[in-house]
Design a protein around this motif. Structure first.
Motif, mmCIF file in Angstrom:
data_model
loop_
_atom_site.group_PDB
_atom_site.id
_atom_site.type_symbol
_atom_site.label_atom_id
_atom_site.label_comp_id
_atom_site.label_asym_id
_atom_site.label_seq_id
_atom_site.Cartn_x
_atom_site.Cartn_y
_atom_site.Cartn_z
ATOM 1 N N SER A 80 92.458 111.303 34.504
ATOM 2 C CA SER A 80 91.079 110.915 34.189
ATOM 3 C C SER A 80 90.812 109.431 34.443
ATOM 4 C CB SER A 80 90.751 111.245 32.732
ATOM 5 O OG SER A 80 91.517 110.441 31.858
ATOM 6 N N ASP B 172 77.782 109.883 39.226
ATOM 7 C CA ASP B 172 78.644 110.159 40.376
ATOM 8 C C ASP B 172 80.128 110.250 40.044
ATOM 9 O OD1 ASP B 172 79.444 107.544 40.047
ATOM 10 O OD2 ASP B 172 78.641 106.825 41.941
ATOM 11 N N GLY B 173 80.503 110.008 38.805
ATOM 12 C CA GLY B 173 81.898 110.145 38.401
ATOM 13 C C GLY B 173 82.799 108.980 38.763
ATOM 14 N N SER B 174 82.245 107.923 39.355
ATOM 15 C CA SER B 174 83.079 106.788 39.749
ATOM 16 C C SER B 174 83.420 105.877 38.573
ATOM 17 C CB SER B 174 82.391 105.976 40.844
ATOM 18 O OG SER B 174 81.187 105.419 40.356
ATOM 19 N N ARG C 108 90.050 105.842 35.895
ATOM 20 C CA ARG C 108 89.240 105.302 36.981
ATOM 21 C C ARG C 108 89.416 103.791 36.968
ATOM 22 N NH1 ARG C 108 89.114 109.882 37.428
ATOM 23 N NH2 ARG C 108 87.444 111.365 37.723
#
Length: 135
Positions: free
Chosen positions: A88, A67-69, A90
């Motif tokens: 980029s 999910d890219g989290s 997180r």
């Protein structure tokens, strides 16, 4: 300076005396991952805490990758380089085969998020084990 706990301490047994102030150069008997903690504080100056956890199911199943989290890297050095790029970066990061880091408003918020990541991964692992699905 940032506050960190030293490597090898059992988190539930920590006292105020176990928390160390660390500057950009590190500190006495500091955690071996202090450069990553500092990289997260630099990337997210609003963070009140950075917490690192060895989440066995999440690390083994690479939970959160799709999910890219979660910002994933193959090494701590790679992750530090990725965090230097604000685009980029997180607030949840992981090194494959090692563990997760969470920058949050407080230690309790970071702990709750890491616990949720591990619980979700454990549920996926159990579901896969019963259904015969490979993760």
């Amino acid at each position: 300076a940032w506050l960190v706990t030293p490597t090898g301490k059992i988190k539930p047994l920590l006292t105020d005396r176990d928390v160390l102030a660390v500057g950009p150069e590190g500190g006495p008997t500091v955690t071996e991952d202090w450069p990553l903690h500092i990289a997260l504080y630099r990337a997210f100056p609003e963070a009140g805490a950075v917490l690192h956890g060895h989440l066995p199911h999440a690390t083994a199943t690479l939970d959160g990758m799709a999910d890219g989290s979660v910002l994933w890297a193959d090494s701590t050095a790679d992750l530090i380089a990725l965090l230097a790029d604000r685009e980029s970066a997180r607030m949840i990061c992981a090194v494959r085969g090692h563990g997760f880091w969470r920058a949050a408003d407080s230690i309790l918020d970071a702990l709750a998020d890491l616990d949720m990541i591990e619980a979700r991964a454990r549920a996926r692992w159990i579901e896969a084990a019963f259904s015969g699905t490979r993760l």
